[in-house]
Each structure stands twice: as C-alpha cells, then as structure tokens.
Motif scaffolding. Sequence first.
Motif, PDB file in Angstrom:
ATOM      1  N   LEU A  43      46.562 -15.233  18.642  1.00 51.86           N
ATOM      2  CA  LEU A  43      46.377 -16.393  17.762  1.00 51.86           C
ATOM      3  C   LEU A  43      45.868 -17.582  18.560  1.00 51.86           C
ATOM      4  O   LEU A  43      44.960 -18.313  18.125  1.00 51.86           O
ATOM      5  CB  LEU A  43      47.702 -16.728  17.065  1.00 51.86           C
ATOM      6  N   GLU A  44      46.419 -17.780  19.761  1.00 55.83           N
ATOM      7  CA  GLU A  44      45.966 -18.880  20.618  1.00 55.83           C
ATOM      8  C   GLU A  44      44.528 -18.660  21.070  1.00 55.83           C
ATOM      9  O   GLU A  44      43.716 -19.593  21.080  1.00 55.83           O
ATOM     10  CB  GLU A  44      46.890 -18.989  21.828  1.00 55.83           C
ATOM     11  N   ALA A  45      44.197 -17.414  21.433  1.00 60.77           N
ATOM     12  CA  ALA A  45      42.825 -17.114  21.870  1.00 60.77           C
ATOM     13  C   ALA A  45      41.823 -17.328  20.749  1.00 60.77           C
ATOM     14  O   ALA A  45      40.665 -17.684  20.998  1.00 60.77           O
ATOM     15  CB  ALA A  45      42.735 -15.669  22.376  1.00 60.77           C
ATOM     16  N   ASN A  46      42.283 -17.148  19.494  1.00 54.08           N
ATOM     17  CA  ASN A  46      41.406 -17.338  18.332  1.00 54.08           C
ATOM     18  C   ASN A  46      41.495 -18.758  17.775  1.00 54.08           C
ATOM     19  O   ASN A  46      41.053 -19.004  16.648  1.00 54.08           O
ATOM     20  CB  ASN A  46      41.770 -16.327  17.239  1.00 54.08           C
ATOM     21  N   GLN A  47      42.104 -19.655  18.567  1.00 51.88           N
ATOM     22  CA  GLN A  47      42.216 -21.072  18.212  1.00 51.88           C
ATOM     23  C   GLN A  47      42.883 -21.257  16.851  1.00 51.88           C
ATOM     24  O   GLN A  47      42.458 -22.056  16.014  1.00 51.88           O
ATOM     25  CB  GLN A  47      40.833 -21.734  18.253  1.00 51.88           C
ATOM     26  N   GLY A  48      43.944 -20.480  16.646  1.00 55.19           N
ATOM     27  CA  GLY A  48      44.764 -20.629  15.448  1.00 55.19           C
ATOM     28  C   GLY A  48      44.276 -19.864  14.238  1.00 55.19           C
ATOM     29  O   GLY A  48      44.928 -19.871  13.188  1.00 55.19           O
TER      30      GLY A  48
END
Length: 729
Positions: A43-48
């Motif tokens: 989720l963090e890698a996909n910017q939320g």
Amino acid sequence: MIKQLRSWWKDTEISNLIGRKKVDFSIFRDGTHIPVEFRPDFLEANQGQQPNLGEGIKVKLIHEDRGYEATLFKIDQASASREALQILYNGNQTLKELLIEAFKHSYSYIMQERTNQLADDAKRPQVVVPEDQAEYIDFFATGVPFEYRLEFITYQPKPNVWWVNQGTTIQAEKEAGILWAPLLNTQGRKLYHWETMKEVKEGDIILHYSNKAIRYVSQVTDAAVEAPKPGSMANTGWQEEGRLVRTNYVELIPSIVLQQFNQQIMQLNITQGPIHTGGGVNQGYLFRFSRQGLQVLQSLTTEVNWPDFTILEQDEVASSMESLREVIPILPPSDSSIPTFLHQIQSHIRRQGFFFPEHLIENFYLSLKAKPFVILAGISGTGKTRLVKLFAEALGATRDNGQYTLIPVRPDWSDPADLLGYKDLSGRFQAGPITQVFVEARQPENRHQPYFICLDEMNLARVEHYFSDLLSVLETQEWRESEIQTQELISRALLGTPKDRETYGGLGIPENVFLIGTVNMDETTHPFSKKVLDRASTLEFNYINLQQYPQGAEQDADDPADLNDLNHLFLRSDYLQLVDAYDTHQELVVRTTERLVQINTLLEDIHAHVGFRVRDAICFYMIYNERYGLMDEEEAFDWQLLQKILPRIQGSHSSVRRVLLGLMKVAIGSGAGIAVNVQELMDDDASPLYLRWAAGQNPPGVKHPQSARKLAYMLRRLEEDGFTSYWLS
C-alpha cells in the motif's frame, strides 16, 4: 526491524524494499500470494492506492531495465475471514520463462519432488525448497504506484550438510567408512529418509548421531551407488538391495549431547530435518540438515575439535549469523539459567513484602510450563491474586503495558459470550475482555512478550459454562511452523463486517498468553468438574505462616532487572504430546508412568482414575524439573500428586476411605516408620494415623509430605463429617 511471515521477509533498514519472497511453485505457475501482514508495505509503495475488493490493477515488474506486465488482485478469502492480495501473471509466458531460467535450481528441485510424489495423490503436499538451497525475489518500490523493481537472489551450490541416525551398527559403518540404506521397506515402499541417500554428493558433510549425541562428523568421498547390504548389517531386517555412500569419519571430542543444541536447531525450521518440534530426534536414517545449522552447532560447542572441512569461510559465517538473526529473532533461555531467573523472581516478590512457601514459585513456574492454565485455590487473603501480579511484574508484564490483565468473574456469567464477546444489534462484534487480550498478544510486535490473564474468583460462576469454549480450544494446540497454534475461538457467524473479520478472524489462544484462575472454596462458589481439573494444575494456598515479616532491601540485593528481557519462550511449553519428549527422557517417562499406573489401580474404585492427558501433563512437569534441576524427583512428584490427583477425590462412601488410605500408604513410603494397614484401618479408628499431621506438622521421613498432609486432612474430614473433598477449606 526484521519482519518475517512464512515465505515473505523484510528488513526495514533496506531502502525501498517492499518485501523478499522465497521462490516456490506458485512463482513458476501463476504468481504469488501476499500475506495480509505485508499489505501495508505494498500500500505504501502504491502511494495509498489499492484495488477494490474482487478487482485487479495492472502492475509493471521491472528486471534489468525490462518491464513485464502482471496484475495486482485484491481477493476476499471468505474461508479465512480476511482479505488478501495476489500478484498474478499466468498469461505472461515471457515472464514465466525468465523466472524458470533465473531460478532453475529451485524449479528443478520443485519439479523433481512433485514427480516423486504419488501421481494419484489428490492433495499433494507443498514442496518446500530447503533453506540452504533457497532462492528469492526482492520487490522494490520505484516511486511510481503499481511499478516494482525486481532483484533476484539465486542459489550458489555449496556442500550440503546431512544428519544420519545410527544405532548398533555405527562402529561397523565407521570402520568401513560407509553409510548404507535399503531401497524399499518390507512392504515394498520407498521411505523419505532412505531416498535422501541418492542426493548425497562428493564433498558433502555428514553429522553422525547415536545414543543421544553427535559422535562423528564425516566428509563424503563417493556419492551414493546401488549396493547390496554390507555384512555388518546382516542381522538387520532390511532388504538386501540398497544404496551405499563412502565417507571419512572423524570423531568429535567431546561428543555433543542433544540437550546442548536441540532447542536452537529446532528454531531453524529445517525442512524435513532431524529435530522435531518437541526438541527430540525424528525416527529415520538420513535427514537434511543445513550449513546454517552447522554454524549454530559450532557456535554452541567451541570446545569440540571440529575438523577443517566443516569450518565455513568467514564471509559465509557472517552471512549465516546474519541469517540466523533473521530466522531466529528470539531463543529460549538455556536450561542452566532457569534456576537463576526463578531466584530473581522470588527476590522481587520478597522485596514487595510477600512470602510464599518453599518451592512454590518453582512449582508455579513448572505448572505454567507444562500447561498454560493454572488454578490457585485456597482461603481468602493468602495472596493468590498477588502472586500472579508479582510473578508477571517480575517479567515486565504490568497492567500499564497491557501484558497483565485482571478479569473479575461475575456470578451471572452463564456462557462463553460473557468472556469472549458477542454480536450486537448493529451486526458489529463486541469483544469480551479475554478476546481483547488475545488480539493484542498476537500482534507481530507483541508475539514474543508474555501476557498474563488472572481470572479472579473464577468459580463464582460455573466454570464449565462460561469457560467451555476456551477449555475445548486449549486442547487443539498443535505445532505449526515451530509455533503453538489452536483452532479459532470466534465463530465466523459473529464476524459480519470486514473490519471484524480482519481484527478477530482466525483468532485462537496465542502461545504467549498464560491463564491463571484464583478460586475460594466456600458456600458461595461452585465445584470443578473433571473436565476442568484435567486441563489445569491446582495449586493450594491453605497453609499459611503468619509469622513472616518484611525484609529490608539490604537483605536481598539481587537485581531482577534483566528478567524484563526474557521472552515468552521462558514459559511456553516445549512439548505438546508425549512423543515430543519421549526419546530424550524415556527413563523418566517410564518411571513416572509406572507410579501413575499404581495410583490408577487405587483410583479406579471411585472412578477417579486419570487418562493420557493427565499422564502427559505430569510427565512434562517432571521432565522440566529434571532439565532445570529445581527439585529432587520425589519432591516434584509430591507436587503433582497433590495438584493433579488429589483434587479428583471426593465423596462419603467407604470406597473413598479405601482410596485415601491407599494413597496415604503411597505418600508415606517406607522411610517414616509409619505403618498403614489399609484393611485394618477400614474398620478401625484412623485418628492415630491422621493426627500425626495435627497443627500442620509433618512427621520426618515421609516420602511425599505435602500430599500426606492433605490426605490426613481429607481422611479426618471423612471420619468427622461423613464427607470429604480436596476442596473443603
């Protein structure tokens, strides 16, 4: 910080690393499942951003500047009451071919193992590549949502390490410089621990285990060839055709006994390895070991003359120890350190102005170690609840940090919902007090911290009514990936919302939670059924010395501060089934069982005899006591007779009197000079016998003094009141 769950791993110190995935069959087939614990990292890698439930989003996988298309799916795992992510690329043949070529070692190993499995096996077990041969994919964030950079960690072959179990033939095999195993058993079937022979190659290292110790190490000179049974094994019942490996034996001086290393090796989770989850050795011949395991052995046995061919290169040692920290974030304390820790706990309790009978702390500890459910019984005001609080406090578990919870039991509790929780009118699950602790204890950051739950005055309500679910689930404990897990406690029907399923789905009794109940036996409380007594140890608090006074701090200057560093393995059981401990403590198990057989012949008259559950719990208690050197064997068995056998006895019939007299004879033994003629005392006044224990005195020379004192009290109540019970105060 290191995070690890099944085949996924992450070191938060590595910049932009989303996670490291161990290569398995799914990688070559269609993609990979992402555990729920790693969802926040993606989720963090996909910017939320994330896919909607049941939908997918295209992602780009970049390896060496070339992009490959895949899909990130968010699926509803209804059977597990949770959501999960999957990266799928089953339509991208180019990517599949890249992965097969890059990870050809893992692919070859997996496909060979799948071929070896029975073709008609409808449910093939998952093939797991051994840790020392594993390969990995690192997923890195690129700063662009749904775009991940891949780095491959591939296998670099090195000599394998093996473990062989050898019995009476070890000297003959050593002199011949061989290993030999049959091709088939007497039923014509292949066995895993014989099939491993064909994988042994020149240069491999073999550890030779015999009679509870590693006695030799060898280096293979010739890989396995098919050969008839050697003359040294002519008297065995094996078939004639087999495989033979030639190897040079080197004696290890001194030999390495199992207890020196079994707990540490067990934590390595060596796939199809020699050490089972209870710390004993699996039955069989040749098992996979690992270079990492060899390094652990050598680090624990610096006094042993390890030959040069077993010594790893320095860079591999560093890598091995770093990997060891990843795989084993914690280790149990050594057996020899347990008495010191318990002494420090006693010191902490004394400094708070509380005193308990000799060896009660050791007994409390051993009881929790044997089974994570203990009952403290006795008259009011003797410090039962305080003992739990102070013991937990000494280990750093307090009410402030949530690791100690006091739950007062209410008289109107009538079913498990009062303790576990219920579904309200809005459809939300309202967690009960014990469920809240379980949820907190199973959080990844807390799972190595001990959690204590004190159910205060637990028999104000009927324990079998509100505690029945926990008693049943407690019996489902089993080893999964070197952790103790149970079946789930909360019915899926109670978890109607996604948030509830995420929070409470799959919730069992965590292995780091320890349950202690306090009970007062009087006219306001309820008795216990054998279902409860079988599953708990009962510690009694009825003999109090009021002439104990607080000591000054200078009288006991031990510093217990380092107890805060102890993890939950200090208390967690090492054994769940007797087979887990039998091979390493066979003599003690047999001695203890023979005692129980004798006692059972007495208890059968009143249908109070014990079964396998109680036998196992008593054997575990005795084994831990012997391992840690806390009490002599007779004293330890005295505690178990008092706690696991006597609470089952109550009634008014003459058969109860016969049982009490028979047990009294066992408890007194032959060293006290007290004659107990059961047949004569059945008809005569027994007061000359039981009055020897008047005013709490113990005659000298009694074999099991605590049990004898309790039996004298129970016998007196039977004669004076016409009824007796362990629980009468």
